[in-house]
Design a protein around this motif. Structure first.
Motif, PDB file in Angstrom:
ATOM      1  N   PRO A 460     -12.595  16.668  75.331  1.00  0.00           N
ATOM      2  CA  PRO A 460     -11.364  17.409  75.622  1.00  0.00           C
ATOM      3  C   PRO A 460     -10.427  16.578  76.500  1.00  0.00           C
ATOM      4  N   ASP A 461      -9.144  16.642  76.204  1.00  0.00           N
ATOM      5  CA  ASP A 461      -8.139  15.891  76.963  1.00  0.00           C
ATOM      6  C   ASP A 461      -6.884  16.764  77.009  1.00  0.00           C
ATOM      7  N   ARG A 462      -6.777  17.587  78.066  1.00  0.00           N
ATOM      8  CA  ARG A 462      -5.714  18.577  78.125  1.00  0.00           C
ATOM      9  C   ARG A 462      -4.333  17.939  78.260  1.00  0.00           C
ATOM     10  N   ASP A 463      -4.248  16.861  79.013  1.00  0.00           N
ATOM     11  CA  ASP A 463      -2.937  16.199  79.155  1.00  0.00           C
ATOM     12  C   ASP A 463      -2.444  15.682  77.799  1.00  0.00           C
ATOM     13  N   ARG A 464      -3.369  15.091  77.065  1.00  0.00           N
ATOM     14  CA  ARG A 464      -2.994  14.551  75.757  1.00  0.00           C
ATOM     15  C   ARG A 464      -2.649  15.702  74.805  1.00  0.00           C
ATOM     16  N   ALA A 465      -3.443  16.777  74.889  1.00  0.00           N
ATOM     17  CA  ALA A 465      -3.184  17.935  74.039  1.00  0.00           C
ATOM     18  C   ALA A 465      -1.796  18.507  74.303  1.00  0.00           C
ATOM     19  N   LEU A 466      -1.471  18.690  75.596  1.00  0.00           N
ATOM     20  CA  LEU A 466      -0.159  19.235  75.948  1.00  0.00           C
ATOM     21  C   LEU A 466       0.957  18.323  75.445  1.00  0.00           C
ATOM     22  N   GLY A 467       0.739  17.027  75.531  1.00  0.00           N
ATOM     23  CA  GLY A 467       1.742  16.073  75.039  1.00  0.00           C
ATOM     24  C   GLY A 467       2.011  16.263  73.555  1.00  0.00           C
ATOM     25  N   TYR A 468       0.947  16.465  72.770  1.00  0.00           N
ATOM     26  CA  TYR A 468       1.130  16.667  71.321  1.00  0.00           C
ATOM     27  C   TYR A 468       1.802  18.005  71.031  1.00  0.00           C
ATOM     28  N   PHE A 469       1.416  19.068  71.764  1.00  0.00           N
ATOM     29  CA  PHE A 469       2.064  20.362  71.559  1.00  0.00           C
ATOM     30  C   PHE A 469       3.555  20.281  71.898  1.00  0.00           C
ATOM     31  N   ASN A 470       3.879  19.601  72.998  1.00  0.00           N
ATOM     32  CA  ASN A 470       5.283  19.451  73.379  1.00  0.00           C
ATOM     33  C   ASN A 470       6.062  18.659  72.326  1.00  0.00           C
ATOM     34  N   ALA A 471       5.435  17.615  71.777  1.00  0.00           N
ATOM     35  CA  ALA A 471       6.100  16.814  70.744  1.00  0.00           C
ATOM     36  C   ALA A 471       6.365  17.654  69.501  1.00  0.00           C
ATOM     37  N   ALA A 472       5.430  18.561  69.196  1.00  0.00           N
ATOM     38  CA  ALA A 472       5.572  19.370  67.981  1.00  0.00           C
ATOM     39  C   ALA A 472       6.571  20.504  68.160  1.00  0.00           C
ATOM     40  N   LEU A 473       6.569  21.152  69.342  1.00  0.00           N
ATOM     41  CA  LEU A 473       7.309  22.401  69.502  1.00  0.00           C
ATOM     42  C   LEU A 473       8.359  22.388  70.606  1.00  0.00           C
ATOM     43  N   GLY A 474       8.399  21.341  71.398  1.00  0.00           N
ATOM     44  CA  GLY A 474       9.276  21.334  72.555  1.00  0.00           C
ATOM     45  C   GLY A 474       8.534  21.819  73.783  1.00  0.00           C
ATOM     46  N   PRO A 475       9.051  21.522  74.978  1.00  0.00           N
ATOM     47  CA  PRO A 475       8.307  21.818  76.221  1.00  0.00           C
ATOM     48  C   PRO A 475       7.922  23.284  76.394  1.00  0.00           C
ATOM     49  N   ASP A 476       8.841  24.225  76.194  1.00  0.00           N
ATOM     50  CA  ASP A 476       8.539  25.629  76.452  1.00  0.00           C
ATOM     51  C   ASP A 476       7.533  26.181  75.448  1.00  0.00           C
ATOM     52  N   ARG A 477       7.847  26.068  74.174  1.00  0.00           N
ATOM     53  CA  ARG A 477       6.939  26.588  73.150  1.00  0.00           C
ATOM     54  C   ARG A 477       5.656  25.763  73.100  1.00  0.00           C
ATOM     55  N   GLY A 478       5.762  24.477  73.445  1.00  0.00           N
ATOM     56  CA  GLY A 478       4.566  23.629  73.442  1.00  0.00           C
ATOM     57  C   GLY A 478       3.549  24.086  74.468  1.00  0.00           C
ATOM     58  N   ARG A 479       4.022  24.392  75.671  1.00  0.00           N
ATOM     59  CA  ARG A 479       3.094  24.866  76.707  1.00  0.00           C
ATOM     60  C   ARG A 479       2.509  26.218  76.325  1.00  0.00           C
ATOM     61  N   GLU A 480       3.334  27.073  75.742  1.00  0.00           N
ATOM     62  CA  GLU A 480       2.850  28.389  75.324  1.00  0.00           C
ATOM     63  C   GLU A 480       1.744  28.246  74.270  1.00  0.00           C
ATOM     64  N   ALA A 481       1.946  27.340  73.295  1.00  0.00           N
ATOM     65  CA  ALA A 481       0.932  27.119  72.261  1.00  0.00           C
ATOM     66  C   ALA A 481      -0.325  26.506  72.861  1.00  0.00           C
ATOM     67  N   PHE A 482      -0.131  25.618  73.836  1.00  0.00           N
ATOM     68  CA  PHE A 482      -1.262  24.974  74.497  1.00  0.00           C
ATOM     69  C   PHE A 482      -2.117  26.015  75.208  1.00  0.00           C
ATOM     70  N   GLU A 483      -1.490  26.899  75.969  1.00  0.00           N
ATOM     71  CA  GLU A 483      -2.231  27.913  76.718  1.00  0.00           C
ATOM     72  C   GLU A 483      -2.908  28.906  75.769  1.00  0.00           C
ATOM     73  N   HIS A 484      -2.224  29.249  74.701  1.00  0.00           N
ATOM     74  CA  HIS A 484      -2.825  30.154  73.714  1.00  0.00           C
ATOM     75  C   HIS A 484      -4.045  29.517  73.064  1.00  0.00           C
ATOM     76  N   CYS A 485      -3.944  28.220  72.804  1.00  0.00           N
ATOM     77  CA  CYS A 485      -5.054  27.498  72.164  1.00  0.00           C
ATOM     78  C   CYS A 485      -6.279  27.491  73.076  1.00  0.00           C
ATOM     79  N   LEU A 486      -6.057  27.337  74.369  1.00  0.00           N
ATOM     80  CA  LEU A 486      -7.181  27.308  75.305  1.00  0.00           C
ATOM     81  C   LEU A 486      -7.883  28.663  75.377  1.00  0.00           C
ATOM     82  N   GLN A 487      -7.132  29.749  75.174  1.00  0.00           N
ATOM     83  CA  GLN A 487      -7.711  31.095  75.280  1.00  0.00           C
ATOM     84  C   GLN A 487      -8.351  31.580  73.991  1.00  0.00           C
ATOM     85  N   SER A 488      -7.942  30.981  72.847  1.00  0.00           N
ATOM     86  CA  SER A 488      -8.426  31.460  71.556  1.00  0.00           C
ATOM     87  C   SER A 488      -9.782  30.889  71.245  1.00  0.00           C
TER      88      SER A 488
END
Length: 494
Positions: A460-488
């Motif tokens: 697991p590499d959360r910093d790298r994961a967040l970077g990819y989510f941000n690249a895909a969706l932008g900072p706001d939606r990227g963080r939201e998707a990242f946090e949702h992914c961690l909970q699912s």
């Protein structure tokens, strides 16, 4: 790159993965034109019948060259006899005293050539290289061209350059070809300047140099050679051999297109469809494509298809787009074959014909069209009749991925990740996902975010994961998707 993205759907089949391409590939410079150029002025079937018309100034030059070597009375008499025999050969060749008599013409030209007639030697080169009433004999043609070239006759030097470059009468020798073209170009031979530009463009027989290519194309272009004008436009358009200059490119394309050079007409269509001068001029683009299409140019038909497909300056007309792609496909235009294949699968502009659609995609794929290779991969991956054919999907995805097609890289990664059609290899899958993500493919970036967030086949590499989510969706939606992914719950990355 223009694309029509929301393709229609065939009954019961979703084809959202198919994208109709609106790309026209730039035509590369041709390597060499034909060796002999018949002219209405002073020539017949490429043979010189009136040196004063066909080669103005050349007759005096050739005589001067011969007299430099030997100006004795005997030599003068010999040259006068050679000229008499040459003229006799011309009479036999054109049939001035009755029916054309090629054997008698050849005999007279040979007798004149033996006495030193440069034009007779050149004519024999033409006769043997073109097979005029004799079997084609490139060795004999070279022999006579070499004799004429030794007297510094530019047309003979040019034709020798072509023969050497094409390997006619011997092995291809671009170094020798360049030497002959150089000798002819120094006498102002425009085709030789053009071909010398080609050799410098590709680095054949000379050091590769776009600067030298531009120099020789410029000489020929300024003297009206339409092929050189087009190729000079290409160098200006793409900044080869000097700074890019769209205005200069447009100028030279226009000069060439006005002489019916079909590649220049297509290039003007492309430029008019672009915003290089501010606002696209689709009406002008359509007119240039129509002129090219009338000359049987596949790219011209393809350009028209793109215009009707996308409604560029006209109403969207899918049936007309399909008809244009049909014409281009018949002329072996790969991207048109691809588009027509897609339209047969989707039913856009006509009936659904899956078999023909797949056949057209295969034709395009065999020509190296990455979009067609990707489309075939998707077709076999998404088969609705029977089980998906993962092996075929793997085959076509890999072909497209090797050409850098981002979607193909991503889908090939999925096959490796799941072990479908190939042994499971998560390391290779990650490599392909990252290649696609590097081309800003959102799906690949999101998938990598899931993989690194959940530690699927990697630590697991959360910093790298967040970077990819941000690249895909932008900072706001990227963080939201990242946090949702961690909970699912842990699930496959898709």
């Amino acid at each position: 790159m223009m694309k029509r993205c929301n393709c229609g759907q065939a009954a019961g089949i979703g084809w959202k993965w198919l994208v109709l391409e609106a790309v026209i590939c730039c035509a590369a410079p041709t390597v060499l034109p034909a060796a002999v150029s018949p002219s209405a002025a002073g020539r017949q079937d490429g043979v010189i019948v009136d040196p004063a018309v066909s080669s103005p100034g050349a007759r005096l030059q050739q005589t001067s060259e011969l007299f430099k070597k030997d100006a004795s009375p005997e030599r003068v008499e010999q040259l006068l006899k050679a000229n008499e025999l040459f003229n006799r050969g011309v009479c036999y060749f054109v049939g001035r005293d009755g029916e054309r008599d090629l054997p008698a013409a050849i005999a007279a030209f040979k007798a004149a050539a033996d006495l030193g007639s440069v034009f007779a030697r050149y004519n024999l080169g033409v006769i043997y290289s073109e097979g005029l009433d004799v079997p084609v004999d490139y060795a004999a043609a070279r022999h006579y061209y070499e004799l004429a070239a030794d007297s510094n006759f530019a047309d003979a030097q040019y034709n020798l350059g072509v023969m050497c470059g094409q390997g006619l009468g011997g092995e291809p020798d671009f170094t020798a070809a360049a030497g002959y073209y150089q000798a002819a170009a120094e006498q102002g031979h425009l085709r030789a300047c053009h071909n010398l530009g080609v050799l410098y463009y590709y680095g054949r027989g000379v050091p590769q140099s776009y600067e030298k290519a531009r120099e020789y194309y410029q000489i020929a272009a300024e003297n009206g050679d339409p092929r050189a004008q087009y190729k000079l436009g290409q160098l200006f358009r793409y900044g080869k051999g000097g700074p890019a200059d769209d205005t200069a490119a447009f100028h030279w394309y226009m000069q060439s297109a006005r002489q019916n050079e079909v590649c220049a007409q297509v290039a003007l269509g492309q430029m008019c469809c672009s915003d290089v001068f501010g606002k696209p001029d689709y009406e002008q683009a359509r007119q240039w494509y129509e002129l090219a299409a009338k000359q049987g140019c596949g790219e011209g038909w393809y350009g028209l298809g793109v215009i009707y497909l996308n409604g560029l300056g006209v109403e969207v007309d899918m049936p007309q787009a399909r008809r244009c792609f049909e014409q281009a496909a018949l002329l072996d235009e790969p991207v048109a074959q691809y588009n027509l294949g897609v339209m047969n699968l989707t039913g856009d502009g006509g009936d659904v014909d899956r078999k023909r659609g797949v056949d057209l995609l295969k034709l395009a794929a065999e020509s190296g069209c990455a979009a067609a290779q990707y489309a075939l991969g998707c077709y076999y991956y998404n088969l609705t009749e029977g089980e998906p054919d993962y092996e075929q999907a793997f085959r076509y995805y890999r072909q497209a991925a090797e050409q850098g097609h981002a979607n193909a890289q991503y889908h090939l990664g999925l096959l490796f990740f799941d072990g479908h059609g190939v042994g499971q290899d998560t390391g290779k899958a990650l490599e392909l996902f990252e290649a696609a993500a590097g081309q800003s493919l959102t799906q690949a970036q999101f998938t990598l975010g899931v993989i690194y967030a959940k530690g699927m086949c990697v630590a697991p590499d959360r910093d790298r994961a967040l970077g990819y989510f941000n690249a895909a969706l932008g900072p706001d939606r990227g963080r939201e998707a990242f946090e949702h992914c961690l909970q699912s719950p842990r699930e496959a990355a898709r």
